[in-house]
Scaffold this motif. Structure first.
Motif, PDB file in Angstrom:
ATOM      1  N   LYS A 140       0.839  -1.210   0.000  1.00 24.97           N
ATOM      2  CA  LYS A 140       0.000   0.000   0.000  1.00 24.97           C
ATOM      3  C   LYS A 140       0.865   1.248   0.000  1.00 24.97           C
ATOM      4  N   ARG A 141       2.049   1.145   0.613  1.00 18.86           N
ATOM      5  CA  ARG A 141       2.911   2.337   0.731  1.00 18.86           C
ATOM      6  C   ARG A 141       4.135   2.274  -0.164  1.00 18.86           C
ATOM      7  N   PHE A 142       4.516   1.076  -0.570  1.00 18.98           N
ATOM      8  CA  PHE A 142       5.749   0.925  -1.346  1.00 18.98           C
ATOM      9  C   PHE A 142       5.483   0.109  -2.597  1.00 18.98           C
ATOM     10  N   GLN A 143       6.414   0.195  -3.534  1.00 15.74           N
ATOM     11  CA  GLN A 143       6.442  -0.806  -4.599  1.00 15.74           C
ATOM     12  C   GLN A 143       7.212  -1.979  -4.011  1.00 15.74           C
ATOM     13  N   VAL A 144       6.553  -3.097  -3.821  1.00 11.29           N
ATOM     14  CA  VAL A 144       7.197  -4.237  -3.174  1.00 11.29           C
ATOM     15  C   VAL A 144       7.718  -5.208  -4.229  1.00 11.29           C
ATOM     16  N   ILE A 145       9.003  -5.529  -4.124  1.00 13.49           N
ATOM     17  CA  ILE A 145       9.626  -6.415  -5.102  1.00 13.49           C
ATOM     18  C   ILE A 145       9.948  -7.737  -4.427  1.00 13.49           C
ATOM     19  N   VAL A 146       9.519  -8.833  -5.036  1.00 14.02           N
ATOM     20  CA  VAL A 146       9.783 -10.158  -4.459  1.00 14.02           C
ATOM     21  C   VAL A 146      10.326 -11.095  -5.528  1.00 14.02           C
ATOM     22  N   PRO A 147      11.068 -12.126  -5.109  1.00 14.69           N
ATOM     23  CA  PRO A 147      11.465 -13.143  -6.073  1.00 14.69           C
ATOM     24  C   PRO A 147      10.290 -14.088  -6.308  1.00 14.69           C
ATOM     25  N   ALA A 148       9.916 -14.282  -7.560  1.00 14.02           N
ATOM     26  CA  ALA A 148       8.808 -15.187  -7.872  1.00 14.02           C
ATOM     27  C   ALA A 148       9.011 -15.727  -9.276  1.00 14.02           C
ATOM     28  N   LYS A 149       8.303 -16.823  -9.565  1.00 14.33           N
ATOM     29  CA  LYS A 149       8.450 -17.422 -10.896  1.00 14.33           C
ATOM     30  C   LYS A 149       7.695 -16.600 -11.925  1.00 14.33           C
ATOM     31  N   ASN A 150       8.328 -16.414 -13.084  1.00 15.12           N
ATOM     32  CA  ASN A 150       7.598 -15.741 -14.163  1.00 15.12           C
ATOM     33  C   ASN A 150       6.897 -16.788 -15.025  1.00 15.12           C
ATOM     34  N   ASP A 151       6.314 -16.375 -16.143  1.00 16.12           N
ATOM     35  CA  ASP A 151       5.509 -17.292 -16.961  1.00 16.12           C
ATOM     36  C   ASP A 151       6.319 -18.480 -17.464  1.00 16.12           C
ATOM     37  N   SER A 152       7.629 -18.277 -17.656  1.00 17.63           N
ATOM     38  CA  SER A 152       8.443 -19.401 -18.151  1.00 17.63           C
ATOM     39  C   SER A 152       9.051 -20.207 -17.014  1.00 17.63           C
ATOM     40  N   GLY A 153       8.622 -19.947 -15.784  1.00 18.09           N
ATOM     41  CA  GLY A 153       9.099 -20.742 -14.662  1.00 18.09           C
ATOM     42  C   GLY A 153      10.462 -20.326 -14.132  1.00 18.09           C
ATOM     43  N   ILE A 154      10.957 -19.157 -14.570  1.00 19.92           N
ATOM     44  CA  ILE A 154      12.255 -18.680 -14.095  1.00 19.92           C
ATOM     45  C   ILE A 154      12.020 -17.693 -12.950  1.00 19.92           C
ATOM     46  N   VAL A 155      12.845 -17.819 -11.911  1.00 21.29           N
ATOM     47  CA  VAL A 155      12.673 -16.942 -10.761  1.00 21.29           C
ATOM     48  C   VAL A 155      13.270 -15.568 -11.078  1.00 21.29           C
ATOM     49  N   THR A 156      12.435 -14.538 -11.001  1.00 15.90           N
ATOM     50  CA  THR A 156      12.926 -13.177 -11.218  1.00 15.90           C
ATOM     51  C   THR A 156      12.393 -12.284 -10.108  1.00 15.90           C
ATOM     52  N   PHE A 157      12.988 -11.120  -9.968  1.00 19.29           N
ATOM     53  CA  PHE A 157      12.471 -10.144  -9.016  1.00 19.29           C
ATOM     54  C   PHE A 157      11.374  -9.351  -9.709  1.00 19.29           C
ATOM     55  N   GLN A 158      10.180  -9.370  -9.130  1.00 19.00           N
ATOM     56  CA  GLN A 158       9.051  -8.698  -9.767  1.00 19.00           C
ATOM     57  C   GLN A 158       8.160  -8.056  -8.731  1.00 19.00           C
ATOM     58  N   GLU A 159       7.267  -7.194  -9.193  1.00 19.27           N
ATOM     59  CA  GLU A 159       6.399  -6.485  -8.265  1.00 19.27           C
ATOM     60  C   GLU A 159       5.410  -7.451  -7.628  1.00 19.27           C
ATOM     61  N   PHE A 160       5.200  -7.319  -6.316  1.00 22.36           N
ATOM     62  CA  PHE A 160       4.326  -8.232  -5.579  1.00 22.36           C
ATOM     63  C   PHE A 160       2.870  -7.899  -5.839  1.00 22.36           C
ATOM     64  N   SER A 161       2.142  -8.936  -6.272  1.00 26.64           N
ATOM     65  CA  SER A 161       0.703  -8.729  -6.440  1.00 26.64           C
ATOM     66  C   SER A 161      -0.011  -9.994  -5.976  1.00 26.64           C
ATOM     67  N   GLY A 162       0.441 -10.541  -4.858  1.00 26.84           N
ATOM     68  CA  GLY A 162      -0.210 -11.717  -4.303  1.00 26.84           C
ATOM     69  C   GLY A 162       0.366 -13.041  -4.777  1.00 26.84           C
ATOM     70  N   GLN A 163       1.319 -13.014  -5.697  1.00 24.19           N
ATOM     71  CA  GLN A 163       1.870 -14.280  -6.198  1.00 24.19           C
ATOM     72  C   GLN A 163       2.744 -14.969  -5.151  1.00 24.19           C
ATOM     73  N   GLU A 164       3.026 -16.239  -5.385  1.00 23.05           N
ATOM     74  CA  GLU A 164       3.806 -17.012  -4.427  1.00 23.05           C
ATOM     75  C   GLU A 164       5.258 -16.548  -4.422  1.00 23.05           C
ATOM     76  N   VAL A 165       5.769 -16.256  -3.231  1.00 26.66           N
ATOM     77  CA  VAL A 165       7.153 -15.810  -3.125  1.00 26.66           C
ATOM     78  C   VAL A 165       8.071 -17.029  -3.151  1.00 26.66           C
ATOM     79  N   CYS A 166       9.086 -16.975  -3.970  1.00 29.04           N
ATOM     80  CA  CYS A 166       9.976 -18.111  -4.117  1.00 29.04           C
ATOM     81  C   CYS A 166      11.133 -17.993  -3.132  1.00 29.04           C
ATOM     82  N   LEU A 167      11.255 -18.978  -2.243  1.00 31.42           N
ATOM     83  CA  LEU A 167      12.292 -18.908  -1.220  1.00 31.42           C
ATOM     84  C   LEU A 167      13.502 -19.786  -1.523  1.00 31.42           C
ATOM     85  N   GLU A 168      13.545 -20.370  -2.726  1.00 32.65           N
ATOM     86  CA  GLU A 168      14.691 -21.215  -3.083  1.00 32.65           C
ATOM     87  C   GLU A 168      15.969 -20.380  -3.135  1.00 32.65           C
TER      88      GLU A 168
END
Lengths: 275, 335
Positions: B19-47
């Motif tokens: 709500k206050r920040f642009q939150v960046i998390v590591p998560a899988k993109n459409d091709s299954g590669i872990v990238t840093f992307q803006e958080f919008s409820g997706q699963e955070v990848c902790l590998e």
């Protein structure tokens, strides 16, 4: 807030066609206070912006004692220089600088000076020649050895006649002579045998293509020059001028902040010739 | 005071922050590669294993730095700063060290890179300690296995995180409802890397091997594909270029984009002279800049031991193997 990457506005005062592909641009900062405070040592360079086309490093080719303006002598070889060649009097460009170390002129006092240059490598040395000419009494004898591709590409030939009258021995040589050419033919090192300066009390200032600097240093050493008496201005790809972009990295040094002038002792330590 | 956050509460915490920040998390993109992307409820990848670093939020591949507009009285030059308030969650210890190395050059050393420092100032870092070594990492050798300079440090412990706030700004974003105070000692985040590099006198020894035949042998496999410099969290070398905005009259912008020392054009000057024309000299530039030049100029390594360049190399060139074999040669030659 200091932003070293920010170009400051400048205007073109004069454009002079030197040879078929080379022009000399005389420019000054639009802000009079900035121009008044502007000071440089021969051998330093500016980052010049042609808006919309990009930025390039250019050596200042005018006298450091002329404070109202500065000049760049530019060959039309690339995208930005091509755009620059279309500039006219009154057009705007961007300037940053000066950057680099410059020639340590104060250390050359009471010494003879040998200028060795090839092609547009004369641009930074012209500034040093003016500096020497201005304070003639402080320096010894001065010789200029200048190698060019052909007689049509000899830069500043009129000025050289003047320098000759003022006691600077000027010798030119060309690789490909025209039928009318009566001067020396061959690379610039072929002129060294004509030098009357004794190596003990002489400094050599070099600027030109890498291969010229390489062989000129070898020949000068043969004549008895010591490494600390020879100063070369190196050319490198540059994008920032402040040691950020790493294009001009030579070993652990940067041509933009540690150079572009290195003495031959420093050059020996650096991987200049990497291939 | 330290805290504990259950893993289930991570998503609500990040949602709150966004709500206050642009939150960046590591998560899988459409091709299954872990990238840093803006958080919008997706699963955070902790590998632990991942190729992307949050470098793009500090040194983006392409960044507008100035806009030039031609007005009646002449050009107007305006710098463009990224002032987005950001939180980066899940930055690994090696990447926090990479930011320290970049800070050294762009903030502490010569002048001040306002474009970088604006991004840096407006970003909060939530580091995630590693509890498992990654395939090619050698952070133990480089001394970069513990997070530095982060605002909050998370360590995984079973189904919860142990949370250690490091700065005032970090403490301020911890929600008292989700984070429970704890008096426990911090769980160990000691890992054992599979790859190791000899770092004693590394900068000097590897530079002494400048003429070693190893460079040429290794470079025979090199494709100059620049993968190594793209995934490297510290590779910062850039080129600037101007672009016109078509249809705008005479507006143009200056961009800075990441360049790679593995390309011929990196050192090509007018007249087509290349200062590093051979692959071996370009590979050597990459390795020596990491291990030798930066150490000599700034007193710190530019390599943080993340091992990404080794993982990504299509022909399996390893800078650890290169560095180890050259050091071995140099030291044997000196005997």
């Amino acid at each position: 807030m200091i932003t070293p990457e920010k170009p400051e506005l400048a205007e073109v005062l004069e454009v002079k066609q030197e040879t078929s592909d080379t022009k000399t641009f005389t420019v000054r900062f639009e802000n009079p206070k900035r121009q008044k405070k502007f000071f440089f040592v021969p051998g330093k360079f500016m980052m010049v912006t042609i808006f919309g086309f990009g930025e390039i490093p250019l050596s200042i080719s005018s006298s450091p004692y002329k404070t109202g303006f500065m000049s760049f002598t530019v060959v039309n070889v690339g995208n930005v220089t091509n755009a620059m060649h279309s500039l006219k009097k009154g057009d705007q460009l961007g300037l940053r600088g000066p950057f680099g170390n410059g020639f340590p002129m104060q250390r050359f006092r009471k010494k003879n000076i040998l200028f060795v240059c090839g092609g547009c490598g004369i641009a930074p040395l012209r500034s040093a020649i003016y500096a020497v000419r201005e304070k003639k009494e402080e320096f010894g004898k001065v010789e200029l050895m200048f190698g060019c591709k052909n007689p049509q590409s000899i830069l500043f030939s009129q000025e050289m006649d003047q320098w000759g009258k003022q006691g600077i021995s000027v010798q030119t040589t060309v690789d490909k002579p025209s039928p009318k050419w009566a001067g020396n033919i061959g690379v610039v090192t072929s002129l060294f045998k004509n030098s009357v300066l004794s190596p003990e009390n002489t400094v050599a200032l070099l600027c030109g293509p890498p291969v010229m600097i390489h062989f000129a240093l070898i020949e000068l050493r043969k004549k008895g020059f010591k490494d600390r008496q020879m100063f070369a201005s190196l050319e490198r790809m540059m994008q920032c001028g402040v040691g950020y972009c790493s294009h001009c990295n030579i070993g652990n040094r940067y041509a933009c902040i540690d150079g572009p002038i290195f003495n031959a002792a420093e050059l020996k330590e650096l991987p200049v010739k990497e291939e | 005071m330290n805290y504990v956050l259950s893993k289930e509460d991570l998503a609500p915490f990040l949602a709150q922050l966004s709500k206050r920040f642009q939150v960046i998390v590591p998560a899988k993109n459409d091709s299954g590669i872990v990238t840093f992307q803006e958080f919008s409820g997706q699963e955070v990848c902790l590998e632990t294993e991942r190729l992307s670093s949050p470098k793009k939020f500090f040194r983006p591949a392409k960044e507008k730095i100035f806009s030039f507009a031609k007005k009646k009285e002449g050009y107007e030059v305006k710098p463009v700063f990224d002032k987005t308030k950001r939180v980066i969650f899940g930055i690994r210890p090696c990447d926090t060290h990479a930011l320290q190395a970049l800070d050294e050059l762009f903030i502490r050393y010569y002048g001040l890179d306002q474009f970088y420092s604006s991004r840096r100032k407006n970003t909060l870092l939530i580091a995630l300690q590693c509890t498992k070594a990654c395939e090619n990492g050698f952070c133990q050798s480089m001394g970069t296995s513990q997070a530095v300079g982060a605002d909050i440090v998370f360590t995984e412990r079973g189904d919860e995180f142990f949370v250690r706030p490091e700065t005032e700004a970090g403490r301020a974003i911890l929600d008292r409802k989700l984070f429970k105070q704890t008096g426990d000692a911090e769980p160990s985040s000691k890992i054992s890397c599979k790859v190791s590099l000899e770092t004693h006198n590394l900068a000097e020894n590897i530079y002494r091997g400048f003429e070693s035949p190893v460079w040429k042998q290794e470079a025979e496999r090199c494709l100059s594909c620049t993968s190594c410099t793209q995934v490297c969290p510290t590779c910062y070398c850039y080129t600037t270029d101007d672009e016109f905005e078509f249809g705008s009259g005479s507006k143009s912008s200056r961009f800075r984009f990441l360049d790679s020392c593995q390309l011929k054009r990196f050192t090509t000057v007018a007249g087509n002279h290349m200062f590093r024309a051979s692959r071996s000299s370009r590979l050597r530039q990459f390795v020596l800049h990491k291990f030798s030049y930066y150490q000599e100029n700034h007193g710190m390594q530019l390599c943080v031991g993340c091992g990404r360049c080794i993982s990504v190399c299509p022909t399996k060139i390893s800078l650890v193997e290169i560095a180890n074999s050259i050091q071995k040669q140099v030291l044997e030659g000196a005997k």
